[in-house]
Scaffold this active site. Structure first.
Site, short mmCIF file in Angstrom:
data_model
loop_
_atom_site.label_atom_id
_atom_site.label_comp_id
_atom_site.label_asym_id
_atom_site.label_seq_id
_atom_site.Cartn_x
_atom_site.Cartn_y
_atom_site.Cartn_z
N ALA A 388 2.43 -2.80 8.85
CA ALA A 388 1.15 -2.99 8.47
C ALA A 388 0.81 -2.53 6.98
O ALA A 388 1.32 -1.60 6.67
CB ALA A 388 0.02 -2.17 9.27
N CYS A 389 0.22 -3.23 6.25
CA CYS A 389 -0.10 -2.95 5.05
C CYS A 389 -1.57 -3.20 4.58
O CYS A 389 -2.17 -3.58 5.41
CB CYS A 389 0.75 -3.70 3.79
SG CYS A 389 0.53 -5.48 3.90
N ASP A 390 -1.87 -3.08 3.43
CA ASP A 390 -3.27 -3.03 3.05
C ASP A 390 -3.70 -4.41 3.26
O ASP A 390 -4.95 -4.72 3.73
CB ASP A 390 -3.49 -2.47 1.56
CG ASP A 390 -4.90 -2.32 1.20
OD1 ASP A 390 -5.60 -1.39 1.71
OD2 ASP A 390 -5.34 -2.90 0.11
#
Length: 477
Positions: A388-390
């Site tokens: 997961a990232c922004d």
């Protein structure tokens, strides 16, 4: 004193998480619709009177899309995030009210009233739940939505729209003043540090985008789209690390520079500055230089280059702005390279100290986070992993690809996907994210069963080895 320091660090992290979440919420209304924004930008760049292929008939598409479609899409998306389909529909209706009730582009207004209308509908639905006999649900549902829609649309048309219109005029006047007085480049003082704290999408799509579209409506282009999306300064910093850095940073920086410049995935640059925070001054100087050149030579684009690559910038450059954009891009890159080179040559730290770690923690911060998380979860068999990232696009997609390859080489058949932090599915067993986003991920998804592991560089393969080892052990390997 130790307790006080711990509390202060906790408060800082909590504040950063809140700011990241708010910024991500703003960008989340724009990101799903970016392809439409790019399409509109291409139509504008090609067919307006000052475009590459002027065509009055086709240029008639520009104004209606900008005035109606783009704000309606953002209003619907914002409402959908808050309250699903009902929230989205009501967000679009409320956005229509402020569009008609104002005389400026209401993209910023849509980011306010869309979620607000959906929140109001959510509260009403919660209040009415279970208060009526079976069989009346559809009637109550439709009429409650109709009444709330009536109220919020009238408020938007008569009050909220005109108020937001005044605010937008004030902000636009401030931007125009900063451009006229040649102080806009100083915005780099705030932009450069905010980028490496994963607030880049909030800056790009939540602030600069709406103001930039207003300028496009008036002048046919805007330099505001290039405040964050111009990758020249970050590429210059990465190139300096490639030549004069140390350790693993020097080895991975060339690939990061290529991905940032050509692929437009700016997140790959962040770990290098988190590793050595002083390098933020190199990027800051590069952004200031680029913006100065853009303003002096008439640069700008017709929409946000997304992804923020060099080629995306060229595609969205209108006729007459190409020279300014090229000079600004390469000048910013050169200045960032020069400043970063000086800073790196002044650094006397030993080579092994340059492993990409958290800038605000001890050298084993990420490992400590992982050990703490693993100690709390026992007996979990890993079947599904989310990186997961922004934004859920660039950096996490690369990370998922690297981890997937490593798991296959270890003969482990695991479902590995990437996602936006807010949109991690419920059936996930292991969430992998950047150490700067670790607290945010835990606040959103910690149910006592999900395992969380952190990394400090999405594209450094070695950081996934401990994850592969953990997965192997969880499956009895």
């Amino acid at each position: 004193m130790l307790i006080d320091n711990t509390e202060q660090i906790g408060e800082k992290k909590s504040f950063l998480v809140k700011v990241q979440r708010f910024g991500n919420f703003l960008s989340g209304m724009v990101m799903p619709n970016l392809g439409v924004f790019v399409a509109w930008g291409l139509i504008t760049a090609l067919f307006i009177p000052t475009g590459w292929i002027p065509n009055a008939h086709l240029a008639a598409l520009v104004s209606p899309i900008l005035t109606y479609l783009l704000p309606l899409l953002v209003g619907f998306t914002g409402g959908y995030i808050v309250h699903g389909q009902r929230g989205g529909a009501l967000g679009a209706l409320a956005t229509m009210g402020i569009i008609i009730g104002s005389n400026v582009t209401m993209l910023g207004g849509a980011m306010i009233i869309g979620p607000f209308a959906a929140w109001l509908m959510k509260k009403v639905d919660h209040y009415l739940e279970g208060r009526f006999r079976a069989g009346f649900e559809m009637l109550i549902s439709n009429f409650s939505m109709g009444i709330v829609g009536l109220v919020i649309t009238l408020l938007g048309y008569l009050i909220i729209g005109p108020v937001i219109s005044v605010l937008i005029h004030i902000l636009s006047a401030g931007v125009n003043w900063s451009i006229a007085h040649e102080v806009l480049p100083l915005i780099s003082i705030f932009v450069a540090p905010a980028q490496v704290l994963f607030l880049n999408n909030a800056i790009n799509h939540g602030i600069m985008g709406p103001l930039g579209l207003q300028q496009v409506a008036e002048h046919g282009k805007s330099v505001l789209f290039l405040v964050d999306a111009n990758c020249g300064p970050s590429v210059g910093t990465l190139l300096a690390i490639s030549f004069f850095g140390k350790g693993m940073a020097k080895k991975t920086a060339p690939t990061a520079a290529l991905i940032a410049g050509v692929g437009g995935i700016g997140e790959v640059y962040f770990p290098f500055v988190l590793m050595k925070p002083v390098l933020v001054f190199a990027t800051m100087a590069g952004i200031t230089t680029s913006l100065t050149c853009f303003l002096m030579l008439g640069g700008g684009t017709v929409a946000t280059p997304s992804p923020g690559s060099f080629f995306a910038m060229l595609v969205l450059t209108p006729k007459g702005a190409m020279l300014g954009n090229l000079v600004g891009f390469f000048a910013g890159m050169a200045v960032a390279f020069a400043v970063a080179t000086v800073l790196l040559k002044m650094d006397k730290s030993p080579e092994e100290a340059d492993a990409p770690e958290l800038a605000d923690a001890d050298p084993h911060a990420a490992a400590a986070l992982n050990q703490e998380a693993l100690a709390r979860v026992h007996g979990v068999t890993i079947r599904k992993i989310i990186v997961a990232c922004d934004a859920g696009m660039g950096s996490s997609a690369m990370g998922a690809s690297i981890l997937r390859t490593k798991l296959k080489k270890a003969m482990l058949d695991i479902d590995v996907k990437n996602a936006k932090i807010e949109e991690v599915p419920k059936d996930v067993d292991l969430i992998v994210t950047h150490a700067q986003l670790f607290d945010r991920a835990k606040k959103l998804h910690d149910n006592g069963k999900v395992v969380f592991m952190s990394i400090t560089n999405f594209m450094e393969g070695g950081q996934y080895d401990s994850i592969v080892e953990y997965v192997k052990n969880s499956r009895g390997g």
